[in-house]
Enzyme design. Structure first.
Site, PDB file in Angstrom:
ATOM      1  NE  ARG A 206       9.452   5.068  18.689  1.00  0.00           N
ATOM      2  CZ  ARG A 206       9.354   4.456  19.961  1.00  0.00           C
ATOM      3  NH1 ARG A 206       9.491   3.504  20.408  1.00  0.00           N
ATOM      4  NH2 ARG A 206       9.510   5.729  20.649  1.00  0.00           N
ATOM      5  CG  HIS A 315       5.059   7.576  13.404  1.00  0.00           C
ATOM      6  ND1 HIS A 315       5.681   6.467  13.776  1.00  0.00           N
ATOM      7  CD2 HIS A 315       4.960   8.311  14.102  1.00  0.00           C
ATOM      8  CE1 HIS A 315       6.484   6.837  15.004  1.00  0.00           C
ATOM      9  NE2 HIS A 315       6.107   8.003  15.293  1.00  0.00           N
ATOM     10  NE  ARG A 318       5.257   6.054  18.738  1.00  0.00           N
ATOM     11  CZ  ARG A 318       5.749   5.648  19.771  1.00  0.00           C
ATOM     12  NH1 ARG A 318       5.033   4.453  19.987  1.00  0.00           N
ATOM     13  NH2 ARG A 318       6.411   6.092  20.575  1.00  0.00           N
ATOM     14  CG  HIS A 341       7.515   8.692  24.249  1.00  0.00           C
ATOM     15  ND1 HIS A 341       6.344   9.441  24.051  1.00  0.00           N
ATOM     16  CD2 HIS A 341       7.984   8.395  22.777  1.00  0.00           C
ATOM     17  CE1 HIS A 341       5.827   9.417  22.983  1.00  0.00           C
ATOM     18  NE2 HIS A 341       6.886   8.713  22.136  1.00  0.00           N
ATOM     19  CE1 TYR A 350       0.487  10.678  20.414  1.00  0.00           C
ATOM     20  CE2 TYR A 350       2.251  10.457  21.978  1.00  0.00           C
ATOM     21  CZ  TYR A 350       1.701  10.445  20.760  1.00  0.00           C
ATOM     22  OH  TYR A 350       2.503   9.877  19.650  1.00  0.00           O
TER      23      TYR A 350
END
Length: 389
Positions: A206, A315, A318, A341, A350
């Site tokens: 991030r 972002h 990412r 996460h 993802y």
């Protein structure tokens, strides 16, 4: 019976007729205070029925002090935010959201008089005004938490935030960049930010995590990045370092060895000596502000030929890296660890199926089928049809 006279049951509360002809009901609450009904009544019967309901509330222990919640919603939200154990950035964000999306619409309402229909109307008005769905969902979650605290404190009888699914934040699918676009952006951006673009993609960091990196965050022998802090920016432009977004945010991330030369070149050119030296600083040696970096980012997109309509943000790199990792076969647990996460929900995006990946799976199954047929002598559908003829 006493002295031959029938005993009379003591009545709860009193009812009296006012000079206007209407009736007023009064009762003594559990706190010993004399309290009138909030409204007068057209008939004595209506006043008496109200007292019966009030007495039942007291007997069920459902009685709420009517004066306790007689503060405005603005007054209570200010107190609520002040009493929360919030990180500075979160506190500022809550105050901003309430200032923009709650106080102008509901702030003057008394806390104990806000109703579920008013909350529904407020939400509809915010959406109709063009406020984004994620922002409305976030604001609703904050409001629901505020009223939940008021309910626990016996200031209200019921939480008025009861809209099913209103707090769910379902954002639109963000764009992903191709590898060619990633390297085009890295080549077009100011050289001091080239490595930032690469680490945002291939380490899936991030912005705050990137800005917080120091020399000591890098292990070039193991090709690992240690994420331990995140740099946050306040509304006045000041910065402070804090823990990452969640506990899972503290992590070791392996980076491709192909980035080794990029990292060494960046360290030699842009990073001061000393383990605590920041990896990324602006041209004047200051911590980059998001607003200033966004201008640099947009200029790089234009130079790299990335159309504005794509709406690609830093972002999203990412997201791009996470998608590439998912296509590479990373498990859900591996993605959670890599992206920092704490819940599977965020990482599952993802692992979504893509047409290319689905075709690759079908091709792999084709090979298995052909191998099985060649070793077992099994017939294909065409062979079986020919045999039948």
């Amino acid at each position: 019976m006493s002295n031959g006279k029938q005993s009379r049951r003591r009545e709860f509360g009193t009812v009296r007729k006012l000079p206007s002809g209407r009736y007023q009901a009064r009762y003594t609450g559990p706190d010993g205070m004399k309290r009138p009904a909030p409204d007068t009544f057209a008939t004595k019967k209506e006043a008496t029925e109200w007292l019966v309901e009030k007495q039942a509330e007291i007997l069920r222990s459902d009685w709420i002090d009517p004066d306790a919640g007689s503060m405005t919603l603005t007054e209570y939200t200010d107190r609520w935010v002040k009493d929360r154990d919030l990180k500075p950035r979160t506190r500022v964000e809550y105050e901003r959201v309430l200032r923009l999306h709650v106080k102008p619409q509901l702030g003057e309402q008394l806390l104990n008089e806000v109703t579920a229909p008013q909350i529904r109307a407020w939400r509809s008005e915010r959406l109709a005004a063009g406020v984004g769905k994620p922002t409305v969902a976030k604001t609703y979650r904050i409001l629901r938490a505020i009223f939940a605290t008021a309910l626990d404190d016996d200031l209200i009888r019921r939480n008025p935030c009861r809209i099913k699914g209103a707090g769910q934040d379902v954002a639109d699918e963000r764009p992903t960049a191709t590898l060619e676009q990633v390297f085009a952006i890295a080549g077009a951006i100011q050289p001091r930010y080239r490595l930032l673009v690469l680490l945002a993609t291939f380490a899936q960091l991030r912005f705050g995590e990137l800005i917080a990196l120091r020399r000591s965050s890098l292990d070039l022998d193991a090709m690992e990045v240690r994420v331990a802090r995140s740099t946050n920016e306040m509304e006045d432009g000041t910065h402070y370092d804090d823990d990452p977004k969640s506990k899972a945010g503290k992590r070791l991330v392996s980076v491709p060895s192909a980035l080794g030369a990029d990292i060494r070149a960046h360290l030699d050119r842009f990073v001061s000596a000393g383990r605590d030296a920041r990896l990324f600083l602006g041209p004047q040696g200051a911590i980059p502000r998001r607003r200033n970096f966004n201008r640099v980012w947009k200029a790089a997109l234009e130079s790299a030929g990335i159309p504005d309509e794509i709406g690609l943000h830093l972002h999203d790199l990412r997201h791009t890296g996470g998608t590439l990792s998912g296509r590479g076969g990373a498990t859900l647990k591996e993605l959670m660890a890599r992206l920092g996460h704490s819940s599977p929900r965020a990482a599952m995006v993802y692992q979504h199926a893509t047409k290319d990946r689905d075709q690759a799976i079908a091709a792999a199954l084709d090979m298995l089928i052909e191998q099985a047929r060649s070793t077992s002598g099994g017939q294909s559908g065409t062979d079986m049809t020919r045999g039948a003829l």
